[in-house]
Design a protein around this motif. Structure first.
Motif, PDB file in Angstrom:
ATOM      1  N   ARG A  31       0.829  -1.205   0.000  1.00 19.79           N
ATOM      2  CA  ARG A  31       0.000   0.000   0.000  1.00 19.79           C
ATOM      3  C   ARG A  31       0.863   1.255   0.000  1.00 19.79           C
ATOM      4  O   ARG A  31       0.538   2.254  -0.649  1.00 19.79           O
ATOM      5  CB  ARG A  31      -0.932  -0.013   1.212  1.00 19.79           C
ATOM      6  CG  ARG A  31      -2.019  -1.083   1.144  1.00 19.79           C
ATOM      7  CD  ARG A  31      -3.073  -0.866   2.201  1.00 19.79           C
ATOM      8  NE  ARG A  31      -2.533  -1.041   3.553  1.00 19.79           N
ATOM      9  CZ  ARG A  31      -2.508  -2.191   4.210  1.00 19.79           C
ATOM     10  NH1 ARG A  31      -2.984  -3.288   3.619  1.00 19.79           N
ATOM     11  NH2 ARG A  31      -2.024  -2.270   5.423  1.00 19.79           N
ATOM     12  N   ARG A  32       1.973   1.212   0.716  1.00 17.61           N
ATOM     13  CA  ARG A  32       2.873   2.368   0.748  1.00 17.61           C
ATOM     14  C   ARG A  32       3.497   2.594  -0.632  1.00 17.61           C
ATOM     15  O   ARG A  32       3.598   3.731  -1.100  1.00 17.61           O
ATOM     16  CB  ARG A  32       3.958   2.132   1.798  1.00 17.61           C
ATOM     17  CG  ARG A  32       4.897   3.320   2.003  1.00 17.61           C
ATOM     18  CD  ARG A  32       5.898   3.003   3.100  1.00 17.61           C
ATOM     19  NE  ARG A  32       5.214   2.663   4.351  1.00 17.61           N
ATOM     20  CZ  ARG A  32       5.833   2.171   5.425  1.00 17.61           C
ATOM     21  NH1 ARG A  32       7.141   1.945   5.381  1.00 17.61           N
ATOM     22  NH2 ARG A  32       5.147   1.914   6.507  1.00 17.61           N
ATOM     23  N   LEU A  33       3.907   1.494  -1.283  1.00 22.21           N
ATOM     24  CA  LEU A  33       4.488   1.601  -2.620  1.00 22.21           C
ATOM     25  C   LEU A  33       3.469   2.160  -3.601  1.00 22.21           C
ATOM     26  O   LEU A  33       3.793   3.029  -4.430  1.00 22.21           O
ATOM     27  CB  LEU A  33       4.976   0.224  -3.080  1.00 22.21           C
ATOM     28  CG  LEU A  33       5.607   0.144  -4.474  1.00 22.21           C
ATOM     29  CD1 LEU A  33       6.864   0.993  -4.539  1.00 22.21           C
ATOM     30  CD2 LEU A  33       5.922  -1.306  -4.827  1.00 22.21           C
ATOM     31  N   ALA A  34       2.224   1.657  -3.539  1.00 22.70           N
ATOM     32  CA  ALA A  34       1.180   2.135  -4.442  1.00 22.70           C
ATOM     33  C   ALA A  34       0.895   3.613  -4.209  1.00 22.70           C
ATOM     34  O   ALA A  34       0.667   4.372  -5.162  1.00 22.70           O
ATOM     35  CB  ALA A  34      -0.096   1.310  -4.246  1.00 22.70           C
ATOM     36  N   GLY A 243      14.764 -14.904 -14.404  1.00 21.05           N
ATOM     37  CA  GLY A 243      13.599 -14.599 -15.224  1.00 21.05           C
ATOM     38  C   GLY A 243      12.358 -14.354 -14.385  1.00 21.05           C
ATOM     39  O   GLY A 243      11.595 -13.419 -14.641  1.00 21.05           O
ATOM     40  N   ILE A 244      12.149 -15.193 -13.373  1.00 22.75           N
ATOM     41  CA  ILE A 244      10.987 -15.019 -12.494  1.00 22.75           C
ATOM     42  C   ILE A 244      11.106 -13.712 -11.719  1.00 22.75           C
ATOM     43  O   ILE A 244      10.115 -12.992 -11.520  1.00 22.75           O
ATOM     44  CB  ILE A 244      10.860 -16.221 -11.535  1.00 22.75           C
ATOM     45  CG1 ILE A 244      10.476 -17.477 -12.330  1.00 22.75           C
ATOM     46  CG2 ILE A 244       9.816 -15.948 -10.457  1.00 22.75           C
ATOM     47  CD1 ILE A 244      10.533 -18.757 -11.521  1.00 22.75           C
ATOM     48  N   GLY A 245      12.321 -13.375 -11.294  1.00 25.46           N
ATOM     49  CA  GLY A 245      12.521 -12.128 -10.571  1.00 25.46           C
ATOM     50  C   GLY A 245      12.188 -10.914 -11.416  1.00 25.46           C
ATOM     51  O   GLY A 245      11.483  -9.998 -10.974  1.00 25.46           O
ATOM     52  N   TRP A 246      12.685 -10.890 -12.661  1.00 25.96           N
ATOM     53  CA  TRP A 246      12.408  -9.770 -13.557  1.00 25.96           C
ATOM     54  C   TRP A 246      10.931  -9.728 -13.916  1.00 25.96           C
ATOM     55  O   TRP A 246      10.318  -8.657 -13.970  1.00 25.96           O
ATOM     56  CB  TRP A 246      13.283  -9.887 -14.793  1.00 25.96           C
ATOM     57  CG  TRP A 246      13.111  -8.844 -15.846  1.00 25.96           C
ATOM     58  CD1 TRP A 246      13.142  -9.058 -17.195  1.00 25.96           C
ATOM     59  CD2 TRP A 246      12.915  -7.426 -15.703  1.00 25.96           C
ATOM     60  NE1 TRP A 246      12.982  -7.876 -17.881  1.00 25.96           N
ATOM     61  CE2 TRP A 246      12.836  -6.861 -16.982  1.00 25.96           C
ATOM     62  CE3 TRP A 246      12.792  -6.597 -14.591  1.00 25.96           C
ATOM     63  CZ2 TRP A 246      12.634  -5.502 -17.205  1.00 25.96           C
ATOM     64  CZ3 TRP A 246      12.596  -5.232 -14.799  1.00 25.96           C
ATOM     65  CH2 TRP A 246      12.519  -4.702 -16.089  1.00 25.96           C
ATOM     66  N   LEU A 247      10.326 -10.889 -14.138  1.00 20.87           N
ATOM     67  CA  LEU A 247       8.898 -10.955 -14.429  1.00 20.87           C
ATOM     68  C   LEU A 247       8.082 -10.381 -13.272  1.00 20.87           C
ATOM     69  O   LEU A 247       7.108  -9.638 -13.490  1.00 20.87           O
ATOM     70  CB  LEU A 247       8.499 -12.403 -14.691  1.00 20.87           C
ATOM     71  CG  LEU A 247       7.001 -12.691 -14.894  1.00 20.87           C
ATOM     72  CD1 LEU A 247       6.474 -11.941 -16.105  1.00 20.87           C
ATOM     73  CD2 LEU A 247       6.774 -14.191 -15.047  1.00 20.87           C
ATOM     74  N   SER A 248       8.471 -10.698 -12.053  1.00 26.53           N
ATOM     75  CA  SER A 248       7.759 -10.183 -10.879  1.00 26.53           C
ATOM     76  C   SER A 248       7.827  -8.661 -10.813  1.00 26.53           C
ATOM     77  O   SER A 248       6.838  -7.989 -10.478  1.00 26.53           O
ATOM     78  CB  SER A 248       8.346 -10.786  -9.598  1.00 26.53           C
ATOM     79  OG  SER A 248       8.219 -12.188  -9.592  1.00 26.53           O
ATOM     80  N   LEU A 249       8.980  -8.099 -11.143  1.00 24.00           N
ATOM     81  CA  LEU A 249       9.126  -6.647 -11.139  1.00 24.00           C
ATOM     82  C   LEU A 249       8.263  -6.001 -12.222  1.00 24.00           C
ATOM     83  O   LEU A 249       7.673  -4.936 -12.009  1.00 24.00           O
ATOM     84  CB  LEU A 249      10.593  -6.269 -11.335  1.00 24.00           C
ATOM     85  CG  LEU A 249      11.524  -6.568 -10.158  1.00 24.00           C
ATOM     86  CD1 LEU A 249      12.983  -6.352 -10.560  1.00 24.00           C
ATOM     87  CD2 LEU A 249      11.177  -5.688  -8.961  1.00 24.00           C
ATOM     88  N   ILE A 250       8.182  -6.643 -13.390  1.00 27.14           N
ATOM     89  CA  ILE A 250       7.354  -6.106 -14.470  1.00 27.14           C
ATOM     90  C   ILE A 250       5.879  -6.132 -14.084  1.00 27.14           C
ATOM     91  O   ILE A 250       5.148  -5.150 -14.280  1.00 27.14           O
ATOM     92  CB  ILE A 250       7.589  -6.910 -15.763  1.00 27.14           C
ATOM     93  CG1 ILE A 250       9.004  -6.691 -16.282  1.00 27.14           C
ATOM     94  CG2 ILE A 250       6.572  -6.509 -16.835  1.00 27.14           C
ATOM     95  CD1 ILE A 250       9.368  -7.569 -17.452  1.00 27.14           C
ATOM     96  N   VAL A 251       5.430  -7.246 -13.538  1.00 20.91           N
ATOM     97  CA  VAL A 251       4.026  -7.352 -13.126  1.00 20.91           C
ATOM     98  C   VAL A 251       3.712  -6.344 -12.023  1.00 20.91           C
ATOM     99  O   VAL A 251       2.647  -5.715 -12.031  1.00 20.91           O
ATOM    100  CB  VAL A 251       3.715  -8.792 -12.665  1.00 20.91           C
ATOM    101  CG1 VAL A 251       2.332  -8.865 -12.032  1.00 20.91           C
ATOM    102  CG2 VAL A 251       3.797  -9.756 -13.846  1.00 20.91           C
ATOM    103  N   THR A 252       4.637  -6.175 -11.080  1.00 22.67           N
ATOM    104  CA  THR A 252       4.428  -5.196 -10.023  1.00 22.67           C
ATOM    105  C   THR A 252       4.319  -3.787 -10.593  1.00 22.67           C
ATOM    106  O   THR A 252       3.454  -2.998 -10.182  1.00 22.67           O
ATOM    107  CB  THR A 252       5.577  -5.250  -9.001  1.00 22.67           C
ATOM    108  OG1 THR A 252       5.619  -6.556  -8.407  1.00 22.67           O
ATOM    109  CG2 THR A 252       5.391  -4.212  -7.901  1.00 22.67           C
ATOM    110  N   SER A 253       5.162  -3.461 -11.562  1.00 19.17           N
ATOM    111  CA  SER A 253       5.097  -2.150 -12.210  1.00 19.17           C
ATOM    112  C   SER A 253       3.745  -1.945 -12.881  1.00 19.17           C
ATOM    113  O   SER A 253       3.156  -0.858 -12.797  1.00 19.17           O
ATOM    114  CB  SER A 253       6.219  -2.017 -13.249  1.00 19.17           C
ATOM    115  OG  SER A 253       7.489  -2.091 -12.647  1.00 19.17           O
TER     116      SER A 253
END
Length: 268
Positions: A31-34, A243-253
């Motif tokens: 919530r803080r990040l959002a 790959g999973i780490g970068w994918l997680s960052l993309i989805v979070t973005s």
């Protein structure tokens, strides 16, 4: 007449995966990040905030790749990570046959440095044309560019030798072995494509099918690299994790981007 914000809202794709609304942040850090992302989006616009978030995520991914490379370099050769490689290769060699060799070679071609980039560009163009919106294009391009950069950084830092040619199946590859670029790129790019396709499904079954197909393909592609003798198993394992780490960052973005869509104070 509908406002620009209302028009954008009606043309964007859904934000539901299963029963989960991706704009809901259940943890306090989330919530803080959002909240911070929305504050940035109010100043520069939602699209620029998305690009900025992807750029920051890419920097984090590259730094993590470099750190993983140095950690790997420090422990390889001891009884630990490298002890997995020889047994894995020996087991893979026992599975070789004309059929499996041909299938693995076909996977190497399809998910290699020529066809997969073409698929990435084609998918980005298709999503952009269908949605008439740049955010899916940004995600697909970020996935491809980021995974390529991570592959290049890892190979240049470690410069690990591939298995000996007498243990491999031609055509032979000359670039360093660590990490497996086929695995990293496939995991990230297919993961993003599955995510974008899942968002466009109203029912959960197709969503599960797309995500499962992407995960299964990434797994098979990685294992095929060991079967061909093109990579050691730990090269593939790091490709999956990175790959999973970068994918997680993309989805979070992207989730952060979606979280700004109901705010009338945020413009595109």
């Amino acid at each position: 007449m509908p406002t620009a914000a209302e028009t954008a809202r009606t043309t964007r794709y859904d934000r539901q995966i299963g029963r989960r609304d991706l704009t809901e942040w259940r943890s306090r850090p989330g919530r803080r990040l959002a909240s911070r992302h929305k504050a940035v989006a109010q100043k520069v616009g939602a699209r620029r905030a998305l690009v900025a978030t992807l750029a920051v995520g890419g920097g984090i991914a590259l730094a993590a790749t470099a750190g993983a490379a140095y950690i790997y370099d420090g422990v390889t050769g001891r009884d630990g990570i490298e002890s997995l490689d020889r047994p894995a290769l020996e087991r893979a060699k026992k599975l070789r046959s004309p059929a499996t060799n041909g299938a693995a070679a076909a996977l190497a071609h399809v998910f290699g440095p020529v066809v997969l980039p073409a698929v990435t560009v084609g998918a980005a163009a298709a999503f952009g044309f269908r949605d008439r919106h740049p955010s899916p294009v940004a995600l697909v391009v970020a996935a491809g560019a980021g995974s390529l950069a991570m592959t290049v950084v890892g190979k240049r830092l470690i410069k690990r030798n591939r298995p000996d040619r007498h243990e491999a199946i031609p055509p032979y590859e000359k670039s360093p072995s660590f990490p497996s670029g086929h695995t990293l790129n496939t995991t990230t790019i297919l993961g993003v494509l599955a995510y974008l396709l899942a968002l466009r499904q109203e029912k959960q079954a197709p969503q599960v099918a797309f995500v499962g197909a992407a995960a299964g393909t990434a797994g098979v592609v990685g294992l095929s690299r060991v079967l061909l003798g093109a990579h050691w198993f730990t090269d593939v394992a790091v490709g999956w994790v990175s790959g999973i780490g970068w994918l997680s960052l993309i989805v979070t973005s992207h989730r952060l981007y979606l979280s700004t869509q109901d705010d009338d104070d945020v413009h595109e």
